[in-house]
Each structure stands twice: as structure tokens, then as C-alpha cells.
Design an enzyme around this catalytic site. Structure first.
Site, PDB file in Angstrom:
ATOM      1  CE  LYS A 171      -2.186  -1.173   3.798  1.00  0.00           C
ATOM      2  NZ  LYS A 171      -1.502  -2.468   4.044  1.00  0.00           N
ATOM      3  NE  ARG A 197      -4.515  -1.593   9.727  1.00  0.00           N
ATOM      4  CZ  ARG A 197      -3.437  -0.970   9.240  1.00  0.00           C
ATOM      5  NH1 ARG A 197      -3.485   0.303   8.922  1.00  0.00           N
ATOM      6  NH2 ARG A 197      -2.323  -1.644   9.047  1.00  0.00           N
ATOM      7  NE  ARG A 250       7.178  -2.751   6.117  1.00  0.00           N
ATOM      8  CZ  ARG A 250       5.848  -2.812   6.100  1.00  0.00           C
ATOM      9  NH1 ARG A 250       5.171  -2.119   5.201  1.00  0.00           N
ATOM     10  NH2 ARG A 250       5.204  -3.541   6.974  1.00  0.00           N
ATOM     11  NE  ARG A 296       6.030  -0.837  10.003  1.00  0.00           N
ATOM     12  CZ  ARG A 296       4.853  -0.835   9.371  1.00  0.00           C
ATOM     13  NH1 ARG A 296       4.743  -0.219   8.198  1.00  0.00           N
ATOM     14  NH2 ARG A 296       3.807  -1.425   9.885  1.00  0.00           N
ATOM     15  NE  ARG A 326       1.725  -5.215  11.070  1.00  0.00           N
ATOM     16  CZ  ARG A 326       2.845  -5.035  10.360  1.00  0.00           C
ATOM     17  NH1 ARG A 326       3.979  -5.568  10.775  1.00  0.00           N
ATOM     18  NH2 ARG A 326       2.816  -4.337   9.264  1.00  0.00           N
TER      19      ARG A 326
HETATM   20  P1  ADP Z   1       2.161  -1.905   3.184  1.00  0.00           P
HETATM   21  O1  ADP Z   1       2.158  -0.394   3.190  1.00  0.00           O
HETATM   22  O2  ADP Z   1       0.952  -2.476   2.499  1.00  0.00           O
HETATM   23  O3  ADP Z   1       2.367  -2.517   4.540  1.00  0.00           O
HETATM   24  P2  ADP Z   1       4.728  -1.611   1.772  1.00  0.00           P
HETATM   25  O4  ADP Z   1       4.393  -0.726   0.625  1.00  0.00           O
HETATM   26  O5  ADP Z   1       5.479  -1.006   2.893  1.00  0.00           O
HETATM   27  O6  ADP Z   1       3.398  -2.382   2.303  1.00  0.00           O
HETATM   28  O7  ADP Z   1       5.520  -2.869   1.175  1.00  0.00           O
HETATM   29  C1  ADP Z   1       6.030  -3.903   2.021  1.00  0.00           C
HETATM   30  C2  ADP Z   1       7.402  -4.312   1.523  1.00  0.00           C
HETATM   31  O8  ADP Z   1       7.271  -4.979   0.270  1.00  0.00           O
HETATM   32  C3  ADP Z   1       8.369  -3.159   1.281  1.00  0.00           C
HETATM   33  O9  ADP Z   1       9.658  -3.558   1.669  1.00  0.00           O
HETATM   34  C4  ADP Z   1       8.296  -2.905  -0.229  1.00  0.00           C
HETATM   35  O10 ADP Z   1       9.527  -2.418  -0.733  1.00  0.00           O
HETATM   36  C5  ADP Z   1       7.991  -4.300  -0.765  1.00  0.00           C
HETATM   37  N1  ADP Z   1       7.074  -4.286  -1.923  1.00  0.00           N
HETATM   38  C6  ADP Z   1       5.988  -3.486  -2.102  1.00  0.00           C
HETATM   39  N2  ADP Z   1       5.353  -3.792  -3.269  1.00  0.00           N
HETATM   40  C7  ADP Z   1       6.067  -4.804  -3.826  1.00  0.00           C
HETATM   41  C8  ADP Z   1       5.926  -5.565  -5.048  1.00  0.00           C
HETATM   42  N3  ADP Z   1       4.902  -5.334  -5.896  1.00  0.00           N
HETATM   43  N4  ADP Z   1       6.830  -6.536  -5.297  1.00  0.00           N
HETATM   44  C9  ADP Z   1       7.847  -6.783  -4.422  1.00  0.00           C
HETATM   45  N5  ADP Z   1       8.034  -6.110  -3.279  1.00  0.00           N
HETATM   46  C10 ADP Z   1       7.163  -5.122  -2.972  1.00  0.00           C
HETATM   47  P1  AMP Z   2       0.609   0.314   8.924  1.00  0.00           P
HETATM   48  O1  AMP Z   2       1.699   1.322   8.870  1.00  0.00           O
HETATM   49  O2  AMP Z   2      -0.578   0.699   8.085  1.00  0.00           O
HETATM   50  O3  AMP Z   2       1.087  -1.086   8.646  1.00  0.00           O
HETATM   51  O4  AMP Z   2       0.066   0.323  10.424  1.00  0.00           O
HETATM   52  C1  AMP Z   2       0.906  -0.054  11.502  1.00  0.00           C
HETATM   53  C2  AMP Z   2       0.091  -0.217  12.776  1.00  0.00           C
HETATM   54  O5  AMP Z   2      -0.519   1.034  13.134  1.00  0.00           O
HETATM   55  C3  AMP Z   2      -1.072  -1.212  12.712  1.00  0.00           C
HETATM   56  O6  AMP Z   2      -0.664  -2.556  12.924  1.00  0.00           O
HETATM   57  C4  AMP Z   2      -1.966  -0.682  13.845  1.00  0.00           C
HETATM   58  O7  AMP Z   2      -1.465  -1.043  15.113  1.00  0.00           O
HETATM   59  C5  AMP Z   2      -1.805   0.830  13.693  1.00  0.00           C
HETATM   60  N1  AMP Z   2      -2.813   1.403  12.765  1.00  0.00           N
HETATM   61  C6  AMP Z   2      -2.566   2.029  11.596  1.00  0.00           C
HETATM   62  N2  AMP Z   2      -3.704   2.426  11.017  1.00  0.00           N
HETATM   63  C7  AMP Z   2      -4.711   2.012  11.837  1.00  0.00           C
HETATM   64  C8  AMP Z   2      -6.133   2.087  11.780  1.00  0.00           C
HETATM   65  N3  AMP Z   2      -6.768   2.666  10.737  1.00  0.00           N
HETATM   66  N4  AMP Z   2      -6.837   1.542  12.797  1.00  0.00           N
HETATM   67  C9  AMP Z   2      -6.229   0.972  13.852  1.00  0.00           C
HETATM   68  N5  AMP Z   2      -4.902   0.840  13.955  1.00  0.00           N
HETATM   69  C10 AMP Z   2      -4.133   1.362  12.961  1.00  0.00           C
END
Ligand code: ADP
Ligand code: AMP
Length: 216
Positions: free
Chosen positions: A13, A88, A127, A160, A171
Site C-alpha cells: 500500500k 481498517r 522491509r 520497523r 497483523r
Molecule cells: P504496506 O504499506 O501495504 O504494509 P509496503 O508498501 O510497505 O506495504 O511494502 C512492504 C514491503 O514490500 C516493502 O519492503 C516494499 O519495498 C515491498 N514491496 C511493495 N510492493 C512490492 C511488489 N509489488 N513486489 C515486491 N516487493 C514489494
Molecule cells: P501500517 O503502517 O498501516 O502497517 O500500520 C501499523 C500499525 O498502526 C497497525 O498494525 C496498527 O497497530 C496501527 N494502525 C494504523 N492504522 C490504523 C487504523 N486505521 N486503525 C487501527 N490501527 C491502525
């Protein structure tokens, strides 16, 4: 354009958000980023949310909703926004609907990024985030040119706290229980765009844009 990005943790995302906001010049509103920023600064909000995040649990709806409501009233949201990681829960989605109704606005689309569990875990565990500018990398799929150094600003990369196998599994479980129902919620409203998130970053982006432009 008013968009929501939906998908399990690690689906990509945040990665897609960076490209979408630069194409449409709209602000990126990531509740996860807002919370991490508050934890870093040691604010009251940061102290309230840290334990939930580290356990892989959702932060209570009341806390999240008030932050997003406040953010949506800012000047830069006038021409649109991209919500990433919010809503969410169904409660959050209903609160968002109500707020947008009060503002006389509507969502244009909800982009649902679909990725299987094994890929999610591999993506989240590998990541790496820049401590300075927040840019996202992956040790295998999107490695920085120099190990642990951000390509964009030279900052130090880190993992993270909630990107451990155990927390990511939690999660994903929380996603299935509390967030997945939103797919149906938005499908019924005719807003859902499903995208195959298992493909490379650029292909996923092209699919998102093609679906969005096909509709506008
Ligand atoms: P989210 O915001 O949904 O938690 P991220 O955008 O942070 O996910 O992506 C999670 C990890 O996967 C990051 O390290 C990113 O660089 C990698 N990633 C994201 N999209 C892709 C993809 N299409 N193919 C391979 N790796 C990806
Ligand atoms: P994210 O960066 O989107 O992966 O979110 C990291 C963490 O933040 C999640 O696992 C939750 O603990 C908290 N969080 C982020 N967005 C929300 C939301 N909309 N509702 C509740 N918790 C959230």
C-alpha cells in the site's frame, strides 16, 4: 481524486501510495505513518498507541477516527486525498462516510491490493525504512544501492519494530478478522477496484492507473 488503499499488511500500500500521490498531486494520509511519527517524537498520542502497534493489534477506533477527521479538514485535502491503512474496521468506514457526508464529499474509488500470506510475510520481514525521510525499501525486491543507506536522502535504514514474523502473523490475523469485511462493504457501494498485488511494483501501479483512468 478521493481514494482509499485497502490490503493486508505488507501488500504494498505504502509503495503504491507514493507513486499514486505523485501522479495525481494529492496528499498521502497514512495512519501508520502518523502514529510512527508520534512515537518518534514521544507525544501523548505516540505513548497511547505504541503498545498496540508492537503487539500487532489495531489502535482503538476513537483515536484513529479523530486524527483522520482532523487531517481531512486541512487545506491540502481540498482537491482530494489518498487514505492508506484507514479505514481498517467497519466502524472506521462508517465514521469516514459520515464525515465525508458532512463535508459534502464522496470517495471515488477503494483500491484493494490482493496478495497471498507467504508473500506478505516475506515482504514485511525484508522491509527497510529510512529513519530520516521514511522511504521504503526491501532487502530483496527493492534493495538500496548501498546497504542500509537511503537512496533518496542518504539516511540510515531500519526495520520497523512490528516487522517480526510473530507480529506480522498477528497483523495478518487481525486483518482477516477486522479489516477484510471492508472489501464487501465497499463492493456493495460499487467503489471497489481489485488489483493483483503479487506482481512487480510497476505492474501493480500500471494496473491501478489503468483501472482508475478507465473509470474517469
Ligand atoms: P504496506 O504499506 O501495504 O504494509 P509496503 O508498501 O510497505 O506495504 O511494502 C512492504 C514491503 O514490500 C516493502 O519492503 C516494499 O519495498 C515491498 N514491496 C511493495 N510492493 C512490492 C511488489 N509489488 N513486489 C515486491 N516487493 C514489494
Ligand atoms: P501500517 O503502517 O498501516 O502497517 O500500520 C501499523 C500499525 O498502526 C497497525 O498494525 C496498527 O497497530 C496501527 N494502525 C494504523 N492504522 C490504523 C487504523 N486505521 N486503525 C487501527 N490501527 C491502525
Amino acid at each position: 481524486m478521493r481514494l482509499v488503499l485497502l490490503g493486508p499488511p505488507g501488500a504494498g500500500k505504502g509503495t503504491q501510495a507514493s507513486a499514486i500521490i505523485s501522479k495525481y498531486s494529492i496528499p498521502h494520509i497514512s495512519t501508520g505513518d502518523i502514529f510512527r511519527e508520534n512515537i518518534k517524537k514521544g507525544t501523548d498520542l505516540g505513548k497511547q498507541v505504541e503498545a498496540y502497534m508492537n503487539k500487532g493489534l489495531l489502535v482503538p477506533d476513537e483515536l484513529v477516527v479523530s486524527i483522520v477527521k482532523d487531517r481531512l479538514t486541512k487545506e491540502d485535502c481540498k482537491e482530494g486525498f489518498l487514505l492508506d491503512g484507514f479505514p481498517r474496521t467497519v466502524n472506521q468506514a462508517e465514521a469516514l462516510d459520515e464525515e465525508l457526508k458532512n463535508m459534502n464529499l464522496k470517495l471515488d474509488k477503494v483500491i484493494n491490493i490482493k496478495v497471498g500470506k507467504d508473500i506478505l510475510i516475506e515482504r514485511a520481514i525484508g522491509r527497510r525504512i529510512c529513519k530520516n525521510c521514511g522511504a521504503t525499501f526491501h532487502i530483496k525486491f527493492n534493495p538500496p544501492k548501498e546497504e542500509n543507506v537511503c537512496d533518496k536522502c542518504g539516511g540510515e535504514l531500519h526495520q520497523r519494530d512490528d516487522d517480526t514474523v510473530e507480529t506480522v502473523e498477528k497483523r495478518i490475523e487481525v486483518y482477516h478478522e477486522q479489516t477484510k469485511p471492508l472489501i464487501d462493504y465497499y463492493d456493495k457501494k460499487g467503489l471497489l477496484l481489485n488489483v493483483d498485488g503479487s506482481k512487480p511494483v510497476e505492474e501493480v501501479f500500471n494496473e491501478i492507473i489503468a483501472s482508475l483512468e478507465g473509470d474517469f
